[in-house]
Enzyme design. Structure first.
Site: not given
Length: 1029
Positions: A406, A409, A443
């Site tokens: 998805g 980070e 994130e």
């Protein structure tokens, strides 16, 4: 890293599913062996030197896989020889010896040339080698800082042949005297003559390189020295290299998109967990933190991005520019990020003066504004909540067309899948909007949990993902309090992972892992959703402020360093003691993190008191335990228990209301007549686990179950929304396990025609979908369909399909109810869906369908339509400019009732020129959800296994989701036999092994459910007046 679930189809909103790999690309060249000019020249010299022909080994791993030759490359022996402190080309005899060793070891992943004295080289049969587990680096040397330069070579020849050039210099501190340097590399071609080892100024002269070798199984590069390094001495190793720039979504990889009929290329990175080594030689473990000096070399018409701001751009000639970046803080290799692209951005500056930019392809840049706004607010909120400033001068976020998860980070440069970052009002739905907000918040939570403080090893992955998965709700709740995010939590995360964690093939939150396949396996719902759920429980029993201050203490104590979960327990315990609560957090949380599964608490009413006890909950208590994990706690837990009743009706319990059920006690008795009503009052009830804060199920005596059910029927509003969802979820799950009768579970949904809240409907839909799946091919399905139609009719007549001016949660419930209404054939719903879709076909440039209803309308029109409707949807999928719209259309194309259309869809899935690789595995799942397509998908899965395993076997989330998806409906002994046979004949399952174990366990449980409950369901439907024999 956020998983790849999309929040678009509200008929399945309670699930966090994951998405497939994301690579787009033109059709690959036919399999073969490709070598660079330099390698070819070297091979010719070898032929001349030893006067022997050269044999080529080419291994075609499925379909049209391209294989790039490297020389020399062996299992444990890609080697060089000494020339002072530099590496030089080895002699032909040396190369021949190790080339043969490679072939005899069965190394068929790459092709090479093997000199031979007489007979050439024989290609061995492929074998499945045992997985190595001792893959940790020796820590005699520690990398202090890296100098890295990367130059992607795009737009030079065919994309299949793209490469990148690299240079890396690592300063090393010697912590323990050693005679070798061991670091990670993977798929990198070290430039002959470039490898150099030396001492930094102030350290005695370094020993010389004797040779080096590549341990392929461990992805180690081992440089052997002719002397011992001095403790505390500073040394360096440096080298040049090249690597393939492929569309494999790992390491430094190639992405692309079409712009004005031209292909635009992007170089992007995904290093977590073990793929930084594919971009530069490094010490690729999470606890090893260093400073990085990064230079990216690009063509002048492109842009580059990395973790830190650019401090200089240098002209390299021939239209090349080198962007030099500011030195990073100390961080692990997996958080390093590079992007070279032609993107544009929007930007804001936070109140704490952090430059925040949101990047996308130029035509989508306006779609970045919502994510940017959320990001700026959440970043500032987290700074204040954790009492720790964001330590970087800028924060970039970028939407990549091809992305495996998805989002990721990377510190200062967060990379996203387009559907997880881009939002277009009027086209994207409220579900898309929430998906974007959740992923952005997730994130940004990682910037503290994972980036500032990093787990010591991947066995504590949950310290990253569990915290980010919980804290994401805090961030979105801060920006959108009206969304009731913490109510949604129970169906999106808690109840979802309950299903996964009730299996004997589950795993503990803290789980020993070694090999990269094992590491990839645990990027799953346990690390994410169970991690989040037990953190939510911990916040409850500590109290909000104790929890917040304890987290801040933990983050400050381990900033820029690595942590073990005991470090967290220590900080929280210290904070608890400071505030006089004196909770031994380790003692409590070890029972939740070091053993798998969870308890069910039995609540028995006795007069005006209740007796509570615990036992391990398993969906199938008779499932065979593989014995991989054992429990030192005997599968008993430290349970923070709370309750309420029809007298008290207080669902807002706090840490002051908790009583502890201990692992070493058989039961706990509560005797409180002011709260507990007498059992003789059959209209009264008690309810355990208010707000479902605890990570456990609750069971009751039959009389109390019936009292709760009667309350739902009389006035369901007297029970909190979350606990209405809990009652349904617990009853149905306990019935599946044989701990309550199926009749009780069935009665919990009889009140639904009066329910208008999203969360209870989401919980009910999950359970009713299971019954739907189990009954689809039985004679009871028609009666069940009639029941569902009756339950949905009244809510649909109230809610309807007009979404104009709807709030966020009103849009959610409308999507759920309309989806069920059309699925079960309510005429006004299907007629309206068909009308809207026909209107769109007639005016393709003007889609009249509300974004919140698109999934329902698209699926219904394709279900009741033919090839014309399907082909129209496919054309719209191919031309859509909003990623969320593409994903909705793709899902809906699995709704067709025509087997030949579904077969064509499946075959297109693995054709990148038809369907992007990012969507391929999703297609199989979508088709398998269709009762007509389930068998087609299973056959296609088996027939295409080699391609799927080789192309997608390391995909985050997607591979395990695929295995679970195509087997979800299996409920017969014949299907179990087919599944078991497939597993037995395909032992190399990569990161899908646990998913196959779970599929077998779930199939067994489904068979048992059918045997135990089919007659109960039949009698219940008969009592409802819906079934006649």
């Amino acid at each position: 890293m956020a998983n790849g679930v999309e929040r678009m189809d509200f008929t399945d909103m309670q699930r966090y599913n994951s998405e497939s790999n994301l690579t787009n690309g033109k059709k690959k060249q036919n399999g073969g062996c490709y070598v660079s000019t330099a390698v070819g020249f070297l091979m010719v010299l070898l032929v001349i030197a030893i006067a022997v022909g050269v044999g080529l080994i080419v291994h075609f791993a499925g379909g049209e896989r391209s294989v790039v030759c490297t020389w020399p490359s062996t299992n444990g022996a890609q080697q060089g020889q000494q020339s002072g402190n530099k590496w030089t080309t080895p002699g032909p005899d040396y190369m021949k010896q190790h080339c043969k060793k490679m072939a005899n070891d069965g190394d068929m992943d790459i092709c090479t040339a093997c000199p031979s004295d007489t007979t050439g080289m024989t290609t061995p049969s492929p074998t499945t080698k045992p997985r190595v587990i001792d893959v940790r680096l020796p820590l005699a040397l520690y990398p202090v800082y890296y100098d890295i330069e990367i130059q992607p070579n795009m737009y030079e020849g065919p994309a299949a042949n793209f490469t990148f050039n690299g240079y890396t210099r690592i300063q090393l501190r010697c912590d323990t005297p050693t005679r070798n340097v061991t670091l990670h590399t993977n798929k990198l071609q070290i430039t002959p003559g470039s490898l150099e080892f030396g001492a930094e100024p102030g350290t005695a002269a370094a020993p010389s390189i004797v040779n080096w070798e590549w341990d392929k199984d461990r992805q180690f590069m081992v440089i052997h020295l002719n002397g011992v390094l001095v403790k505390d001495g500073l040394y360096y190793v440096k080298m040049n290299y090249t690597g393939p720039l492929k569309d494999d979504l790992h390491g430094l990889y190639l992405s692309q998109y079409e712009q004005n009929n031209d292909t635009v290329y992007i170089a992007a990175t995904q290093f977590q967990p073990t793929d930084a080594r594919k971009a530069f030689p490094c010490f690729d473990e999470p606890a090893i933190k260093s400073n990085f000096n990064i230079t990216l070399v690009r063509k002048s018409h492109l842009k580059s991005l990395s973790n830190m701001p650019i401090i200089d751009s240098q002209d390299r000639g021939d239209n090349w520019v080198a962007d030099v970046y500011q030195t990073t803080p100390k961080m692990p290799t997996y958080l390093v990020a590079f992007v070279v692209c032609n993107f544009e951005y929007t930007n804001q500056t936070t109140t704490n003066n952090i430059l925040y930019r949101a990047w996308s392809r130029p035509e989508s840049v306006d779609q970045t504004r919502y994510a940017l706004g959320v990001g700026v607010k959440v970043l500032t909120y987290f700074e204040e909540y954790f009492d720790i400033r964001f330590p970087l001068p800028k924060q970039d976020m970028i939407a990549i067309p091809d992305f495996a998860a998805g989002a990721m980070e990377n510190w200062g440069l967060i990379t996203y899948r387009e559907t997880a970052m881009l939002f277009e009002p009027g086209v994207s739905s409220e579900g898309n909007k929430q998906r974007v907000a959740v992923v952005v918040s997730h994130e940004l939570a990682h910037q503290w949990f994972g980036d500032l403080v990093t787990p010591s090893w991947w066995d504590d992955l949950w310290l990253n993902e569990g915290f980010a998965s919980f804290v994401e709700y805090m961030g979105v709740d801060f920006v959108h309090p009206d969304w009731k995010m913490f109510e949604q939590f129970v169906v999106s995360d808690l109840q979802d992972v309950f299903d996964f964690d009730s299996l004997i093939s589950s795993h503990p939150v803290y789980v020993p892992v070694a090999h990269p396949d094992e590491i990839n396996e645990i990027f799953d719902r346990i690390s994410y959703a169970k991690g989040a759920s037990i953190i939510r429980m911990m916040r409850f029993f500590l109290g909000e402020e104790t929890f917040r201050r304890g987290l801040s203490r933990y983050l400050k104590s381990r900033a820029y360093a690595a942590a073990f979960h005991d470090d967290l327990w220590s900080s929280l315990t210290e904070q608890s003691n400071l505030e006089g609560k004196n909770i031994n957090v380790k003692e409590v949380m070890d029972t939740w993190t070091l053993q798998m599964n969870y308890p069910v608490v039995m609540v028995t009413r006795e007069g005006t008191r209740i007796r509570v006890s615990q036992q391990r909950f398993l969906r199938d208590a008779n499932a065979t335990d593989p014995g991989k994990y054992t429990s030192s706690f005997g599968y008993k837990w430290e349970i923070p228990f709370a309750y309420t009743s029809s007298i008290e009706s207080n669902f807002n319990k706090t840490d002051a209301d908790i009583s502890w059920i201990k692992p070493n006690s058989n039961e706990l008795i509560f005797d409180n007549p002011t709260v507990i009503p007498p059992k003789s009052d059959n209209m009264s009830w008690v309810l355990g686990n208010p707000m479902q804060y605890g990570y456990y199920r609750v069971n009751y005596d039959t009389a109390n179950w019936l009292a709760l059910i009667n309350q739902l029927k009389r006035d369901h509003s007297q029970i909190h929304t979350i606990n209405r969802a809990q009652i349904i979820n617990d009853a149905w799950s306990l019935a599946k396990a044989g701990l309550v009768s199926q009749d009780v579970a069935l009665q919990t949904v009889e009140y639904l025609d009066d329910e208008l809240e999203y969360v209870p409907w989401a919980a009910a839909e999950r359970q009713l979908k299971y019954v739907d799946t189990m009954l689809t091919k039985t004679g009871l399905y028609g009666a069940f369909e009639a029941f569902m139609k009756a339950k949905v009719q009244r809510p649909f007549s109230i809610i309807g399909m007009n979404n104009t001016g709807a709030s966020h949660l009103e849009s959610y419930i409308r999507s759920v109810i309309s989806g069920l209404a059309c699925k079960y054939g309510i005429q006004t719903c299907t007629d309206e869906a068909l009308r809207l879709f026909r209107q769109w076909i007639n005016t393709p440039a003007n889609n009249p369908i509300d974004p919140g209803l698109k999934s329902t309308v698209y699926c219904t029109a394709i279900k009741y339509g033919g090839v014309a409707e399907w082909d129209f949807a496919f054309k719209q999928y191919k031309t859509a400019t909003v990623a969320a719209e593409s994903a909705r259309l793709l899902s809906s194309m699995g709704c067709s009732r025509e087997p030949w259309i579904l077969s064509r869809f499946l075959h297109r899935a693995l054709m990148p020129e038809e369907i992007r690789k990012q969507d391929a595995l999703d297609v199989l799942v979508y088709v398998s959800r269709n009762s007509i397509g389930q068998g087609l998908a299973w056959d296609f899965f088996r027939n295409s296994w080699d391609t799927i395993r080789n192309e997608y076997g390391t995909a985050f989330f997607a591979f395990t989701r695929l295995i679970g998806g195509v087997t979800e409906s299996f409920n017969t002994p014949f299907q179990l036999k087919e599944l078991q046979m497939f597993v037995d004949t395909h032992p190399d399952q990569g990161s899908g092994k646990r998913a196959f174990d779970q599929a077998i366990e779930k199939t067994n449980a489904n068979i048992k459910w059918m045997e135990a409950n089919l007659m109960s369901v039949q009698m219940w439907l008969k009592d409802q007046g819906l079934y006649k024999e």
